[in-house]
Design a protein around this motif. Structure first.
Motif, PDB file in Angstrom:
ATOM      1  N   PHE A 150       0.809  -1.219   0.000  1.00 49.87           N
ATOM      2  CA  PHE A 150       0.000   0.000   0.000  1.00 49.87           C
ATOM      3  C   PHE A 150       0.848   1.277   0.000  1.00 49.87           C
ATOM      4  O   PHE A 150       0.301   2.372   0.040  1.00 49.87           O
ATOM      5  N   THR A 151       2.151   1.129  -0.047  1.00 50.11           N
ATOM      6  CA  THR A 151       3.019   2.291  -0.249  1.00 50.11           C
ATOM      7  C   THR A 151       3.642   2.251  -1.640  1.00 50.11           C
ATOM      8  O   THR A 151       3.749   3.267  -2.318  1.00 50.11           O
ATOM      9  N   TRP A 208       2.420   0.230  -4.119  1.00 50.94           N
ATOM     10  CA  TRP A 208       1.330  -0.032  -5.058  1.00 50.94           C
ATOM     11  C   TRP A 208       1.794  -0.828  -6.289  1.00 50.94           C
ATOM     12  O   TRP A 208       1.612  -0.436  -7.434  1.00 50.94           O
ATOM     13  N   GLN A 209       2.405  -1.952  -5.987  1.00 50.38           N
ATOM     14  CA  GLN A 209       2.748  -2.925  -7.012  1.00 50.38           C
ATOM     15  C   GLN A 209       2.925  -4.281  -6.349  1.00 50.38           C
ATOM     16  O   GLN A 209       3.168  -4.357  -5.146  1.00 50.38           O
ATOM     17  N   TYR A 216      -6.392  -2.867  -6.862  1.00 56.25           N
ATOM     18  CA  TYR A 216      -6.058  -1.749  -7.746  1.00 56.25           C
ATOM     19  C   TYR A 216      -6.166  -2.175  -9.202  1.00 56.25           C
ATOM     20  O   TYR A 216      -5.889  -3.312  -9.546  1.00 56.25           O
ATOM     21  N   SER A 241       0.418  -0.169 -10.420  1.00 57.93           N
ATOM     22  CA  SER A 241      -0.993   0.202 -10.293  1.00 57.93           C
ATOM     23  C   SER A 241      -1.341   1.411 -11.142  1.00 57.93           C
ATOM     24  O   SER A 241      -0.485   2.189 -11.562  1.00 57.93           O
ATOM     25  N   ARG A 244      -7.254   2.845  -6.880  1.00 54.09           N
ATOM     26  CA  ARG A 244      -6.636   2.022  -5.843  1.00 54.09           C
ATOM     27  C   ARG A 244      -7.555   2.020  -4.625  1.00 54.09           C
ATOM     28  O   ARG A 244      -8.156   3.043  -4.304  1.00 54.09           O
ATOM     29  N   GLU A 299      -7.635   0.613  -0.462  1.00 56.11           N
ATOM     30  CA  GLU A 299      -7.101  -0.067   0.708  1.00 56.11           C
ATOM     31  C   GLU A 299      -8.233  -0.191   1.722  1.00 56.11           C
ATOM     32  O   GLU A 299      -8.891   0.800   2.054  1.00 56.11           O
TER      33      GLU A 299
END
Length: 291
Positions: free
Chosen positions: A121-122, A124-125, A172, A190, A195, A197
């Protein structure tokens, strides 16, 4: 360098003396008139400096400027080449997408371990993992079914709990220019906007096996190997729809709705025609209710 009062000769105006000077212009007093010239360019074309030391210094300045101009022109040419390459890639991408037929199972669900949960989640991959055997052993898996219509669904399970407790922690859309069969490093980036979370409370309410069915063994909830699985486009739409209903914050709900609407457009899904989830866990619950 200070050139005031230095004597020069011009091809047409003859001898003169420099009376004014700045970084880009010099003014020369000739016998009958004053003239302004571009500095230092004019010394390479029309003017000759009498003072040999000053002439030597000017030659160096002109050479440095010419070198700088060459670099600028080279950068311009490189930029033109880059733009042409980008245009070519865009045209190839548009052609590929035009001919691309939507695969009914072009979504991907990932099993995120503890380390990945803290990073996904930081960054995003996600990483597809490596091929375990054969001629391509050690190379990254290629997510060949993924196109810009695809979502990476992020799931996790506490190691102390059974597989049926797998929960959805986020999702995402893949990057809008991503095409899986061209992915060489195994990383799936992403989309810049779409996206999601989930909070821990939301995640607890969204069990993966409520939606997913292993078609070869529909009564089983097992995930023994591999980091990911492909799954049905409509199942993903059901999940996104249910995420919208979970969001209590107005802004988060609007964002989740926008994500859902975009996904449906990209996958040619009519939201009003979506069925209710019918995953293995839902089937099991209905069987228990009827027993």
């Amino acid at each position: 360098m200070n050139l005031i009062n230095k004597e020069v000769t011009h091809k047409r105006f003859g001898k003169g003396s420099i009376v004014k000077q700045n970084d880009s212009v010099i003014e020369i007093h000739f016998e009958t008139e004053r003239k302004k010239f571009v500095f230092p360019d004019a010394f390479g074309k029309f003017l000759k400096m009498h003072d040999e030391k000053a002439a030597h210094s000017l030659k160096k300045i002109i050479e440095e400027k010419e070198l700088e101009l060459e670099k600028i022109e080279q950068k311009k040419e490189e930029e033109k080449i880059r733009q042409r390459q980008e245009q070519q890639l865009r045209m190839e991408h548009e052609k590929l997408m035009k001919n691309h037929k939507l695969h009914p199972k072009s979504q991907m669900v990932f099993w995120c371990d503890d380390e990945e949960q803290s990073a996904v989640f930081t960054e995003w991959q996600v990483f597809t993992g490596e091929i375990k055997s054969g001629a391509h052993k050690g190379k990254p898996q290629k997510p060949t079914r993924l196109y810009p219509n695809s979502v990476c669904l992020l799931t996790a399970r506490d190691s102390s709990l059974p597989e049926k407790e797998r929960r959805i922690i986020g999702a995402y859309m893949v990057n809008e220019n991503f095409i899986g069969k061209f992915c060489e490093d195994g990383y799936i980036p992403s989309h810049s906007v779409y996206r999601l979370e989930l909070t821990e409370q939301e995640s607890e309410s969204l069990q993966f096996w409520n939606y997913y069915v292993n078609e070869t063994s529909p009564e089983k909830m097992t995930w023994n190997t591999g980091k990911y699985r492909y799954f049905d486009n409509e199942w993903m739409a059901q999940i996104l729809r249910d995420i919208v209903s979970l969001k209590s914050d107005e802004q988060e709900r609007k964002h989740a709705q926008s994500f859902f609407d975009h996904f449906c457009r990209m996958n040619q899904i009519l939201a009003d025609n979506l069925t209710e989830p019918n995953g293995t866990l839902m089937r099991m619950k209905r069987t228990e209710q009827l027993a």
